[in-house]
Design a protein around this motif. Structure first.
Motif, PDB file in Angstrom:
ATOM      1  N   ALA A   1       0.836  -1.208   0.000  1.00 57.32           N
ATOM      2  CA  ALA A   1       0.000   0.000   0.000  1.00 57.32           C
ATOM      3  C   ALA A   1       0.869   1.256   0.000  1.00 57.32           C
ATOM      4  CB  ALA A   1      -0.923  -0.016   1.216  1.00 57.32           C
ATOM      5  N   LEU A   2       1.945   1.232   0.776  1.00 58.55           N
ATOM      6  CA  LEU A   2       2.858   2.384   0.805  1.00 58.55           C
ATOM      7  C   LEU A   2       3.586   2.551  -0.528  1.00 58.55           C
ATOM      8  CD1 LEU A   2       4.397   2.154   4.401  1.00 58.55           C
ATOM      9  CD2 LEU A   2       2.856   3.918   3.526  1.00 58.55           C
ATOM     10  N   VAL A   3       3.900   1.444  -1.202  1.00 61.03           N
ATOM     11  CA  VAL A   3       4.537   1.538  -2.523  1.00 61.03           C
ATOM     12  C   VAL A   3       3.593   2.214  -3.518  1.00 61.03           C
ATOM     13  CG1 VAL A   3       5.319   0.186  -4.509  1.00 61.03           C
ATOM     14  CG2 VAL A   3       6.117  -0.404  -2.213  1.00 61.03           C
ATOM     15  N   LEU A   4       2.329   1.816  -3.510  1.00 59.13           N
ATOM     16  CA  LEU A   4       1.351   2.459  -4.396  1.00 59.13           C
ATOM     17  C   LEU A   4       1.200   3.938  -4.059  1.00 59.13           C
ATOM     18  CD1 LEU A   4      -1.404  -0.311  -4.580  1.00 59.13           C
ATOM     19  CD2 LEU A   4       0.091   0.452  -6.433  1.00 59.13           C
ATOM     20  N   PHE A   5       1.201   4.262  -2.764  1.00 59.10           N
ATOM     21  CA  PHE A   5       1.132   5.666  -2.363  1.00 59.10           C
ATOM     22  C   PHE A   5       2.343   6.427  -2.890  1.00 59.10           C
ATOM     23  CE2 PHE A   5       2.172   9.177   0.440  1.00 59.10           C
ATOM     24  CZ  PHE A   5       0.962   9.797   0.642  1.00 59.10           C
ATOM     25  N   LEU A   6       3.525   5.844  -2.790  1.00 58.94           N
ATOM     26  CA  LEU A   6       4.746   6.497  -3.280  1.00 58.94           C
ATOM     27  C   LEU A   6       4.686   6.715  -4.787  1.00 58.94           C
ATOM     28  CD1 LEU A   6       7.664   7.498  -3.077  1.00 58.94           C
ATOM     29  CD2 LEU A   6       8.408   5.102  -3.127  1.00 58.94           C
ATOM     30  N   VAL A   7       4.271   5.698  -5.525  1.00 53.95           N
ATOM     31  CA  VAL A   7       4.158   5.838  -6.979  1.00 53.95           C
ATOM     32  C   VAL A   7       3.176   6.958  -7.334  1.00 53.95           C
ATOM     33  CG1 VAL A   7       3.415   4.698  -9.108  1.00 53.95           C
ATOM     34  CG2 VAL A   7       4.809   3.453  -7.437  1.00 53.95           C
ATOM     35  N   GLY A   8       2.041   6.991  -6.621  1.00 56.54           N
ATOM     36  CA  GLY A   8       1.067   8.051  -6.860  1.00 56.54           C
ATOM     37  C   GLY A   8       1.638   9.434  -6.585  1.00 56.54           C
ATOM     38  N   SER A   9       2.415   9.563  -5.518  1.00 54.35           N
ATOM     39  CA  SER A   9       3.029  10.855  -5.177  1.00 54.35           C
ATOM     40  C   SER A   9       3.996  11.302  -6.272  1.00 54.35           C
ATOM     41  CB  SER A   9       3.774  10.746  -3.844  1.00 54.35           C
ATOM     42  OG  SER A   9       2.899  10.371  -2.802  1.00 54.35           O
ATOM     43  N   LEU A  10       4.781  10.368  -6.780  1.00 51.99           N
ATOM     44  CA  LEU A  10       5.735  10.705  -7.842  1.00 51.99           C
ATOM     45  C   LEU A  10       5.004  11.091  -9.128  1.00 51.99           C
ATOM     46  CD1 LEU A  10       8.368   7.876  -7.228  1.00 51.99           C
ATOM     47  CD2 LEU A  10       8.600  10.316  -6.680  1.00 51.99           C
ATOM     48  N   VAL A  11       3.918  10.376  -9.443  1.00 56.55           N
ATOM     49  CA  VAL A  11       3.123  10.717 -10.628  1.00 56.55           C
ATOM     50  C   VAL A  11       2.575  12.137 -10.503  1.00 56.55           C
ATOM     51  CG1 VAL A  11       0.983  10.210 -11.872  1.00 56.55           C
ATOM     52  CG2 VAL A  11       2.524   8.345 -11.240  1.00 56.55           C
ATOM     53  N   CYS A  12       2.037  12.467  -9.328  1.00 62.32           N
ATOM     54  CA  CYS A  12       1.495  13.810  -9.111  1.00 62.32           C
ATOM     55  C   CYS A  12       2.576  14.880  -9.231  1.00 62.32           C
ATOM     56  CB  CYS A  12       0.846  13.900  -7.730  1.00 62.32           C
ATOM     57  SG  CYS A  12      -0.714  13.011  -7.580  1.00 62.32           S
ATOM     58  N   ALA A  13       3.782  14.565  -8.790  1.00 59.74           N
ATOM     59  CA  ALA A  13       4.865  15.560  -8.810  1.00 59.74           C
ATOM     60  C   ALA A  13       5.274  15.934 -10.229  1.00 59.74           C
ATOM     61  CB  ALA A  13       6.069  15.024  -8.043  1.00 59.74           C
ATOM     62  N   VAL A  14       5.159  14.992 -11.174  1.00 57.56           N
ATOM     63  CA  VAL A  14       5.632  15.259 -12.541  1.00 57.56           C
ATOM     64  C   VAL A  14       4.490  15.349 -13.545  1.00 57.56           C
ATOM     65  CG1 VAL A  14       7.828  14.127 -12.050  1.00 57.56           C
ATOM     66  CG2 VAL A  14       5.958  12.788 -13.048  1.00 57.56           C
ATOM     67  N   ALA A  15       3.240  15.223 -13.095  1.00 56.21           N
ATOM     68  CA  ALA A  15       2.094  15.165 -14.023  1.00 56.21           C
ATOM     69  C   ALA A  15       2.007  16.434 -14.869  1.00 56.21           C
ATOM     70  CB  ALA A  15       0.801  14.975 -13.235  1.00 56.21           C
ATOM     71  N   PRO A  16       1.956  16.282 -16.221  1.00 56.13           N
ATOM     72  CA  PRO A  16       1.852  17.458 -17.096  1.00 56.13           C
ATOM     73  C   PRO A  16       0.418  17.930 -17.302  1.00 56.13           C
ATOM     74  CG  PRO A  16       2.087  15.482 -18.412  1.00 56.13           C
ATOM     75  CD  PRO A  16       2.133  15.034 -16.971  1.00 56.13           C
ATOM     76  N   ASN A  17      -0.559  17.168 -16.830  1.00 53.34           N
ATOM     77  CA  ASN A  17      -1.954  17.549 -17.006  1.00 53.34           C
ATOM     78  C   ASN A  17      -2.769  17.072 -15.812  1.00 53.34           C
ATOM     79  OD1 ASN A  17      -2.820  14.709 -17.585  1.00 53.34           O
ATOM     80  ND2 ASN A  17      -1.606  15.048 -19.458  1.00 53.34           N
ATOM     81  N   LEU A  18      -4.002  17.561 -15.722  1.00 55.60           N
ATOM     82  CA  LEU A  18      -4.853  17.256 -14.576  1.00 55.60           C
ATOM     83  C   LEU A  18      -5.248  15.781 -14.546  1.00 55.60           C
ATOM     84  CD1 LEU A  18      -6.429  18.282 -12.110  1.00 55.60           C
ATOM     85  CD2 LEU A  18      -8.345  18.759 -13.642  1.00 55.60           C
ATOM     86  N   ALA A  19      -5.508  15.180 -15.708  1.00 56.06           N
ATOM     87  CA  ALA A  19      -5.950  13.788 -15.744  1.00 56.06           C
ATOM     88  C   ALA A  19      -4.904  12.873 -15.094  1.00 56.06           C
ATOM     89  CB  ALA A  19      -6.225  13.359 -17.176  1.00 56.06           C
ATOM     90  N   LEU A  20      -3.641  13.088 -15.425  1.00 56.98           N
ATOM     91  CA  LEU A  20      -2.594  12.250 -14.851  1.00 56.98           C
ATOM     92  C   LEU A  20      -2.432  12.522 -13.357  1.00 56.98           C
ATOM     93  CD1 LEU A  20      -0.608  10.061 -15.634  1.00 56.98           C
ATOM     94  CD2 LEU A  20       1.107  11.831 -16.083  1.00 56.98           C
ATOM     95  N   GLN A  21      -2.650  13.774 -12.963  1.00 57.58           N
ATOM     96  CA  GLN A  21      -2.541  14.085 -11.541  1.00 57.58           C
ATOM     97  C   GLN A  21      -3.686  13.438 -10.749  1.00 57.58           C
ATOM     98  OE1 GLN A  21      -2.274  18.353 -10.045  1.00 57.58           O
ATOM     99  NE2 GLN A  21      -0.183  17.574  -9.818  1.00 57.58           N
ATOM    100  N   ILE A  22      -4.871  13.391 -11.319  1.00 58.45           N
ATOM    101  CA  ILE A  22      -5.990  12.697 -10.672  1.00 58.45           C
ATOM    102  C   ILE A  22      -5.670  11.205 -10.538  1.00 58.45           C
ATOM    103  CG2 ILE A  22      -8.400  11.980 -10.982  1.00 58.45           C
ATOM    104  CD1 ILE A  22      -8.898  14.729 -12.289  1.00 58.45           C
ATOM    105  N   PHE A  23      -5.056  10.636 -11.576  1.00 58.11           N
ATOM    106  CA  PHE A  23      -4.653   9.228 -11.517  1.00 58.11           C
ATOM    107  C   PHE A  23      -3.641   9.010 -10.383  1.00 58.11           C
ATOM    108  CE2 PHE A  23      -1.514   5.981 -12.870  1.00 58.11           C
ATOM    109  CZ  PHE A  23      -2.336   4.858 -12.807  1.00 58.11           C
ATOM    110  N   GLY A  24      -2.698   9.936 -10.233  1.00 54.85           N
ATOM    111  CA  GLY A  24      -1.729   9.836  -9.145  1.00 54.85           C
ATOM    112  C   GLY A  24      -2.391   9.914  -7.784  1.00 54.85           C
ATOM    113  N   ARG A  25      -3.363  10.796  -7.648  1.00 56.95           N
ATOM    114  CA  ARG A  25      -4.087  10.907  -6.371  1.00 56.95           C
ATOM    115  C   ARG A  25      -4.876   9.628  -6.086  1.00 56.95           C
ATOM    116  NH1 ARG A  25      -3.669  13.924  -2.067  1.00 56.95           N
ATOM    117  NH2 ARG A  25      -5.901  14.347  -1.891  1.00 56.95           N
ATOM    118  N   ALA A  26      -5.413   9.003  -7.122  1.00 56.25           N
ATOM    119  CA  ALA A  26      -6.117   7.736  -6.919  1.00 56.25           C
ATOM    120  C   ALA A  26      -5.156   6.665  -6.402  1.00 56.25           C
ATOM    121  CB  ALA A  26      -6.770   7.287  -8.227  1.00 56.25           C
ATOM    122  N   LEU A  27      -3.950   6.610  -6.952  1.00 56.86           N
ATOM    123  CA  LEU A  27      -2.948   5.661  -6.455  1.00 56.86           C
ATOM    124  C   LEU A  27      -2.588   5.967  -5.002  1.00 56.86           C
ATOM    125  CD1 LEU A  27      -0.457   5.288  -9.471  1.00 56.86           C
ATOM    126  CD2 LEU A  27      -2.127   3.617  -8.639  1.00 56.86           C
TER     127      LEU A  27
END
Length: 473
Positions: free
Chosen positions: A85-111
């Motif tokens: 669960a913490l690994v998925l949270f970490l991946v989501g945080s990294l996705v949000c940090a580099v997301a170039p658009n809102l859709a990808l950032q929402i996906f990161g928040r879901a992770l």
């Protein structure tokens, strides 16, 4: 596994710090993003309703994945599932940090939302590994992190919104997640108690959709409208799916959730109390900063910037942390029902006082600290009551259901608070003072209802020693 268990047994403090770091990491992520939503709205060129999905996606996944991962932890071992669960949270945080658009950032928040499963898994590990005498204090420590992390996340997010790039928020969350992962890998023991059976995949899918639709409707009701066909449709379809899911679980050999356990009086009433209490608490997280940011020209607002308004909740977090520790000692001596009822009663008084007297920063801080006493007393009691009422192999599953009840109450409270404020807004766009007063009174009524439900919870037996059967109640 034997080596890990020995390490944990010799270092209960290290074990508890590790679990607390994990729950704090997930908790602070829930609210840090809230103050930066306007910044992200401008950055991506989208509407406020679009950026609200950053909050909705997090809570949807956190709520629906929690019982699934809790059940998986009971079956396959809590340590690997918590680390996952913490690994998925970490991946989501990294996705949000580099997301170039809102859709990808929402996906990161879901992770990131998968991190919500850390709570029931942590409660289960505490029950498995610590002596019974230490469990109430340990639960008190862990149960404080949602309120403490939530309160600290708002000023942190406000400060970053005003002084730094938004990506810094997610970089900080990634750093916390890496630290928690490292500590978990080193410290957490292997599970000594596991449930038999298989993962109920069909039940998990039906539950996820059935519970997710009403939660989605509650989270989006402010923008969709409470009476809109979309909102009502989500409620109706979700209710039908949940009814079908309960029927399915009663006829499944290895159900995702043992329905017969959760309709027992102590478990059912504790979960209802948790949902209603969560309704009031998280509504206040939205209302207090909003009230402080209303311009002084309104005649009642303080005109504070987002970061300064969020700082009003820091004393709340400190008082909450201190009171949660005291709650553990009270639970150890008098049982969990007493601090639950006393805490919810104090919350009633705090919300009433916020409704009628909020004319200065010192009043908001004072009443929010009174509220923190109530929350600090009551929140540790909820998982303690659950753990004392279920079998050892059901601990994470049962705590997971209790966690989603808190999340459901929180989502409903936040949405209703937002709707009340929106319904009492002047043509100029400023909310009226009456709107805030009504919203605080509604939170007070919710806390009073929690007391009314809580008095019917049976006086609990202590959390049993590992391996001790729990009688039906």
């Amino acid at each position: 596994m034997a080596m890990n268990t020995t390490v944990a047994a010799r270092s209960p403090r290290a074990l508890l710090i590790t679990l607390g770091l994990g729950t704090f990491t997930v908790s602070i992520a829930a609210t840090t993003v809230v103050p930066v939503l306007p910044v992200l709205q401008q950055h991506f060129g989208v509407t406020a309703g679009d950026t609200a999905w950053l909050v909705t996606a997090y809570f949807l996944v956190a709520s629906t994945a929690t019982p699934v991962l809790g059940r998986l932890g009971d079956m396959k071992g809590k340590r690997p599932v918590l680390i996952g669960a913490l690994v998925l949270f970490l991946v989501g945080s990294l996705v949000c940090a580099v997301a170039p658009n809102l859709a990808l950032q929402i996906f990161g928040r879901a992770l990131q939302g998968f991190g919500g499963a850390v709570f029931p898994l942590a409660y289960g590990i505490v029950r498995d590994e610590l002596p019974v005498a230490r469990i109430p204090n340990a639960i008190g420590f862990l149960a404080a992190t949602p309120a403490v992390g939530g309160a600290l996340g708002l000023p942190l997010g406000g400060f970053i919104a005003e002084h730094a790039p938004v990506a810094i928020i997610f970089v900080a969350q990634s750093t916390l997640a890496i630290t928690a992962l490292t500590a978990a890998w080193i410290t957490l023991p292997g599970s000594r108690f596991r449930a038999s059976g298989r993962v109920d995949i069909v039940g998990a899918i039906v539950f996820t959709v059935g519970f997710g639709l009403p939660l989605l409707a509650v989270s989006r009701a402010v923008s969709w409208g409470w009476g809109s066909p979309t909102t009502l449709g989500c409620f109706l379809v979700g209710a039908a799916l949940l009814a079908g899911w309960a029927w399915l679980e009663l006829r499944t050999t290895d159900p995702l959730v043992n329905i017969r356990t959760f309709i027992r009086r102590p478990v059912l009433l504790t979960n209802l109390t948790t949902a209603v209490a969560g309704f009031g608490l998280f509504g206040s997280f939205i209302l207090l900063p909003q009230l402080a940011q209303v311009p002084e020209s309104s005649g009642y607002g303080l005109g504070l910037a987002a970061s300064a308004a969020g700082l009003l909740l820091v004393p709340n977090a400190l008082v909450n942390a201190a009171t949660s520790g005291m709650s553990g000692r009270v639970i150890g001596r008098w049982g969990a029902r007493t601090p639950l009822l006393v805490g919810c009663s104090i919350a009633v008084a705090a919300f009433v006082l916020l409704s009628v007297a909020h004319g200065g920063a010192w009043l908001l801080v004072l009443w929010s600290c009174v509220l923190a006493v109530g929350v600090g007393l009551s929140y540790p009691a909820m998982p303690t009551l659950i753990l004392g009422a279920v079998e050892q192999h059901e601990s994470s599953e049962a705590s997971g259901v209790n966690t989603i009840m808190r999340n459901a109450g929180a989502a409903a409270g936040s949405a209703l608070a937002g709707s009340i404020i929106a319904a009492h807004t002047l043509p100029s766009g400023l909310p009226t003072e009456r709107g805030f007063s009504i919203a605080f009174l509604v939170a007070a009524l919710a806390s009073a209802l929690a007391v009314a439900i809580g008095v019917w919870i049976p006086r609990e037996r202590p959390v049993p020693e590992p391996g001790t059967p729990v009688r039906a109640g």
